[in-house]
Design a protein around this motif. Sequence first.
Motif: not given
Length: 281
Positions: A2-3, A6-7, A9-10, A13
Amino acid sequence: MISSLNYFTTLVQEANNVPLFEAALAIAQDAYPALDLNAPQVTMDRFAYTLRQRMPAEASQIKKLQLLNQFFFKELGFSVNVNNYYDPDNSYLQCVINKRRGIPISLAIVYMELAQQIGLPIQGVSFPGHFLMKLSVTSGDIVIDPLNGISLTHEQLEERLEPYLRTSPLQSREKKVSLQPYLQGAHPHEILVRMLHNLKVVFMQSQQWQKLLTLQQRLLVLLPNDAIELRDRGAAYAHLDCPQAALDDIESYLMQRPHAEDAVTLREQSKELRKACKRLN
């Protein structure tokens, strides 16, 4: 794998369940790709364990606050980085924890994480100019300066607020301004945006366009389709010779704000970006 984006963002969220310390720490992955995210948390857990061992079983919130201030500021020595205030490391939490130096918002995030672990519900306050914290007790709110743990009086808060009021001196004298709207507990998203904006100022002034672009991606996770953030990401793309991406962002900004003060300048820039796109094609 995972970038880092993206991490991040997770983590952010779910608006009602944002792990502020972890999300703020993750920002540092842009500058420190090999960062071990667990190590700073282990250090914080060790700090919290030491503090809990000293805590009387029935300690009041005021007593906990006093013990936390003594431990954080006096024993651990956390303080503002007066010698290099605009160093980006002041916003990277693992650096703040290791060096015991930061700026108000980063010190506050570390302080609040430690407070949470000892059962002290301290909130961040996105006060103009200088990030603050507060603890709500039966008698009212205790507003705390994250640079030294000092509790600020009503008069001190008014004095700090005065330069940021958009009323004339005459109006401000005639009409008493309530402090309450400025002392609301800040949502983790708001705190993260403010933290990123601090870094944004540093990267824009030093013209570090790749770092600015990476940061703008995070801001747009928190502020989707925000016109200003799109415009500024477009500026980063333009400086990095990515004309199509720059054009897309600038045109999105102009669609949202066709009469903005910089609209004429940006329309001219858009023409040049279209020409650059054609040359690449």
